[in-house]
Scaffold this motif. Sequence first.
Motif: not given
Length: 200
Positions: A116-124, A171-173
């Motif tokens: 829909g109008e929701v956009i989420l970006q993946v952060i590994h 490291a990721a955090i």
Amino acid sequence: MILDKVIVGAYQVNCYILADAPGAPAVLIDPGADAHKIRRALQKHSLIPAAIIHTHGHIDHIGADHEFSGLPIYVHRLDAPLLGDPELNLSNFLGQGYSVSGQIHPVDDGQLITVGEVILQVIHTPGHSPGGMCLLLKSPPENVVFTGDTLFYQGVGRTDFPGASQDTLAAAIKSRLFTLPDELIVYPGHAASSTIGDEK
């Protein structure tokens, strides 16, 4: 924007329901159990479930997928194998032997998931699991990140599971989350919300 938290299952997982308006398609983030509670929240806002996103592939976060059959399921590419393997997703450990069979869509770092109008970006953010990921909300309001079991209020995810690593998680955090704005609201996989600044 509608953002509702439903606490589900024996391990008190935060399942998040996200949509841009009443009656709109909704994202289910980590529907781990108690599908009836999730459906009740959807009905409260007159929402239509349209997609499932998993921050990682452990049983306490994926256990209600079969109750929402037919929905596309998004998970990081490195955790996609966990969904179908009771040994890897830890359900064998709990005596459940659970596996997901559905429309699994592996995603990668930086990818945008639009419902829909929701956009989420993946952060590994590997460490708790190989394909652990956070979800940065890109559609207004742009002040939210869903951190799964990577980052909690005054804590971080466990690293004593197969495929986990304390050094990798730290490291990721540091490199992926603590570089985000301090005012960003952190919605974790368990317990209370926080901010990036407070967790630094």
